[in-house]
Scaffold this motif. Sequence first.
Motif, mmCIF file in Angstrom:
data_model
loop_
_atom_site.group_PDB
_atom_site.id
_atom_site.type_symbol
_atom_site.label_atom_id
_atom_site.label_comp_id
_atom_site.label_asym_id
_atom_site.label_seq_id
_atom_site.Cartn_x
_atom_site.Cartn_y
_atom_site.Cartn_z
ATOM 1 N N VAL A 95 0.838 -1.204 0.000
ATOM 2 C CA VAL A 95 0.000 0.000 0.000
ATOM 3 C C VAL A 95 0.869 1.249 0.000
ATOM 4 O O VAL A 95 0.627 2.207 -0.759
ATOM 5 C CB VAL A 95 -0.947 -0.011 1.216
ATOM 6 N N ILE A 96 1.895 1.270 0.832
ATOM 7 C CA ILE A 96 2.790 2.423 0.893
ATOM 8 C C ILE A 96 3.498 2.620 -0.443
ATOM 9 O O ILE A 96 3.651 3.750 -0.926
ATOM 10 C CB ILE A 96 3.801 2.246 2.037
ATOM 11 N N ALA A 97 3.930 1.536 -1.072
ATOM 12 C CA ALA A 97 4.616 1.642 -2.362
ATOM 13 C C ALA A 97 3.693 2.225 -3.435
ATOM 14 O O ALA A 97 4.098 3.092 -4.219
ATOM 15 C CB ALA A 97 5.133 0.269 -2.783
ATOM 16 N N ILE A 98 2.439 1.766 -3.474
ATOM 17 C CA ILE A 98 1.496 2.259 -4.491
ATOM 18 C C ILE A 98 1.195 3.739 -4.277
ATOM 19 O O ILE A 98 1.236 4.545 -5.223
ATOM 20 C CB ILE A 98 0.198 1.432 -4.450
ATOM 21 N N MET A 99 0.887 4.137 -3.044
ATOM 22 C CA MET A 99 0.555 5.534 -2.789
ATOM 23 C C MET A 99 1.774 6.435 -2.976
ATOM 24 O O MET A 99 1.650 7.573 -3.453
ATOM 25 C CB MET A 99 0.000 5.683 -1.367
ATOM 26 N N SER A 100 2.947 5.952 -2.635
ATOM 27 C CA SER A 100 4.167 6.724 -2.873
ATOM 28 C C SER A 100 4.405 6.915 -4.361
ATOM 29 O O SER A 100 4.785 8.006 -4.812
ATOM 30 C CB SER A 100 5.360 6.024 -2.232
ATOM 31 N N PHE A 101 4.158 5.877 -5.151
ATOM 32 C CA PHE A 101 4.322 5.966 -6.595
ATOM 33 C C PHE A 101 3.368 7.011 -7.190
ATOM 34 O O PHE A 101 3.764 7.849 -8.004
ATOM 35 C CB PHE A 101 4.076 4.595 -7.212
ATOM 36 N N LEU A 102 2.098 6.975 -6.758
ATOM 37 C CA LEU A 102 1.118 7.929 -7.279
ATOM 38 C C LEU A 102 1.456 9.364 -6.862
ATOM 39 O O LEU A 102 1.351 10.303 -7.663
ATOM 40 C CB LEU A 102 -0.284 7.559 -6.792
ATOM 41 N N ALA A 103 1.864 9.548 -5.608
ATOM 42 C CA ALA A 103 2.203 10.888 -5.141
ATOM 43 C C ALA A 103 3.416 11.443 -5.888
ATOM 44 O O ALA A 103 3.441 12.613 -6.282
ATOM 45 C CB ALA A 103 2.466 10.867 -3.635
ATOM 46 N N CYS A 104 4.424 10.605 -6.108
ATOM 47 C CA CYS A 104 5.623 11.054 -6.821
ATOM 48 C C CYS A 104 5.324 11.339 -8.287
ATOM 49 O O CYS A 104 5.858 12.295 -8.865
ATOM 50 C CB CYS A 104 6.726 10.005 -6.688
ATOM 51 N N LEU A 105 4.460 10.528 -8.900
ATOM 52 C CA LEU A 105 4.064 10.796 -10.286
ATOM 53 C C LEU A 105 3.347 12.141 -10.398
ATOM 54 O O LEU A 105 3.594 12.921 -11.325
ATOM 55 C CB LEU A 105 3.160 9.682 -10.800
ATOM 56 N N THR A 106 2.436 12.408 -9.471
ATOM 57 C CA THR A 106 1.703 13.671 -9.500
ATOM 58 C C THR A 106 2.635 14.848 -9.296
ATOM 59 O O THR A 106 2.535 15.870 -9.994
ATOM 60 C CB THR A 106 0.609 13.679 -8.419
ATOM 61 N N LEU A 107 3.567 14.731 -8.354
ATOM 62 C CA LEU A 107 4.525 15.804 -8.115
ATOM 63 C C LEU A 107 5.378 16.053 -9.353
ATOM 64 O O LEU A 107 5.601 17.207 -9.748
ATOM 65 C CB LEU A 107 5.409 15.460 -6.922
ATOM 66 N N GLY A 108 5.856 14.995 -9.981
ATOM 67 C CA GLY A 108 6.660 15.158 -11.183
ATOM 68 C C GLY A 108 5.873 15.778 -12.321
ATOM 69 O O GLY A 108 6.393 16.621 -13.070
ATOM 70 N N ALA A 109 4.595 15.387 -12.467
ATOM 71 C CA ALA A 109 3.761 15.950 -13.525
ATOM 72 C C ALA A 109 3.530 17.446 -13.301
ATOM 73 O O ALA A 109 3.582 18.243 -14.247
ATOM 74 C CB ALA A 109 2.429 15.211 -13.593
ATOM 75 N N VAL A 110 3.288 17.848 -12.055
ATOM 76 C CA VAL A 110 3.094 19.270 -11.756
ATOM 77 C C VAL A 110 4.373 20.056 -12.056
ATOM 78 O O VAL A 110 4.325 21.145 -12.666
ATOM 79 C CB VAL A 110 2.678 19.454 -10.285
ATOM 80 N N SER A 111 5.513 19.518 -11.664
ATOM 81 C CA SER A 111 6.787 20.194 -11.948
ATOM 82 C C SER A 111 7.024 20.313 -13.445
ATOM 83 O O SER A 111 7.500 21.347 -13.938
ATOM 84 C CB SER A 111 7.937 19.420 -11.291
ATOM 85 N N MET A 112 6.672 19.257 -14.192
ATOM 86 C CA MET A 112 6.882 19.260 -15.636
ATOM 87 C C MET A 112 5.982 20.292 -16.316
ATOM 88 O O MET A 112 6.429 21.033 -17.210
ATOM 89 C CB MET A 112 6.590 17.864 -16.179
ATOM 90 N N VAL A 113 4.712 20.378 -15.901
ATOM 91 C CA VAL A 113 3.783 21.344 -16.497
ATOM 92 C C VAL A 113 4.224 22.771 -16.197
ATOM 93 O O VAL A 113 4.206 23.653 -17.075
ATOM 94 C CB VAL A 113 2.357 21.086 -15.984
ATOM 95 N N ARG A 114 4.641 23.032 -14.982
ATOM 96 C CA ARG A 114 5.082 24.380 -14.627
ATOM 97 C C ARG A 114 6.334 24.778 -15.403
ATOM 98 O O ARG A 114 6.454 25.913 -15.879
ATOM 99 C CB ARG A 114 5.341 24.461 -13.124
ATOM 100 N N ALA A 115 7.286 23.847 -15.551
ATOM 101 C CA ALA A 115 8.498 24.156 -16.312
ATOM 102 C C ALA A 115 8.173 24.423 -17.773
ATOM 103 O O ALA A 115 8.732 25.340 -18.396
ATOM 104 C CB ALA A 115 9.491 23.001 -16.186
ATOM 105 N N THR A 116 7.246 23.643 -18.351
ATOM 106 C CA THR A 116 6.864 23.847 -19.747
ATOM 107 C C THR A 116 6.165 25.180 -19.937
ATOM 108 O O THR A 116 6.433 25.910 -20.903
ATOM 109 C CB THR A 116 5.946 22.706 -20.202
#
Length: 339
Positions: A47-68
């Motif tokens: 459970v921790i691995a799945i939620m950590s994966f989703l949280a990190c994906l969302t954080l990376g996507a937000v950073s990518m959109v802001r940089a673009t």
Amino acid sequence: MSMSKAPSSKKQASEPADPARKAAMRVRPTAPIVPSTNVSGHALMLVIAIMSFLACLTLGAVSMVRATAESWQSQISREITVQIKPDETLDMDKALADARDLALTFDGTTAGNIVDKEATARLLEPWLGEGLDLDELPVPRLVIITIDERNPPDFAAMRKALTETIPQAYLDDHRTWVDRLVAMAHTTALIGTGVLVLVFSAMVLTVIFATRGTLSGNRHIVEVLHFVGAEAGFVASEFQKHFLKISLKGAGAGGLLAAACFAAASFWQARALATPQSDQATALFGTFAIGWMGYLGIAAIMIVIALLTTLTARYTVMRTIYEIDLIRSDPARTDTNQN
């Protein structure tokens, strides 16, 4: 003689014959208080691995959109465009050169480039097709002026000077597009941040309930240790060490998997330059590189998840011991539990 030898033989019989056996009797292997591996522990780690994966994906996507969005804004803000409409009495080539030279006389301009007929035809190909003859069409010609973003020129004065010198000229400083892009970037970043908050909140609640569920299966261990005199802090520290290991493994697996996904996407985009798939992905999402700040954010999420799980475990154990003490101090509740 026989009586004098009896005590000596008795003493020899009472001593261990093998020194190694005597050393083994002194050292007893100790097992951990909390079982190192069980079904609930593996489930919590997953459970921790799945939620950590989703949280990190969302954080990376937000950073990518802001940089673009920042890159788009910078590219639009670096240039202004002078558009000259065709006229029968107008010498287009001379008008383009005059517009460029006039714009470069203003402070804050760094370079000027006249878009030739071939480049203009390529810009219109998606709408009008190939083989255009611009002399037969009333197509405006463009002059691109590069400006200093930190010290931009006086656009109002430049627009007035161009209109007085070349009535067919129109200055587009892209302010409208910049304002819209800034609003879109802020909205996108706000939506992404909201999604990140929701994912992180779901992760927090999931970790809390999963941790409490796992601890409920080990409640008897807490009760036994507390009954034999173990302090609440000692019991809580043993459990939090156990859950710290689980959370570090789960958060590490999810975070590293998310970082690997971004690294693989960035590698694919770099290897597939000038292909339709890469161009379309770049147009929609920008570059997939999240930079060192993005990877630092992933590491921070992993640490926060580990600390959250550990603190939740400690709080739950302390709460359980507090409830045990309440039951022991209340005779009526003790009798009810025994019945």
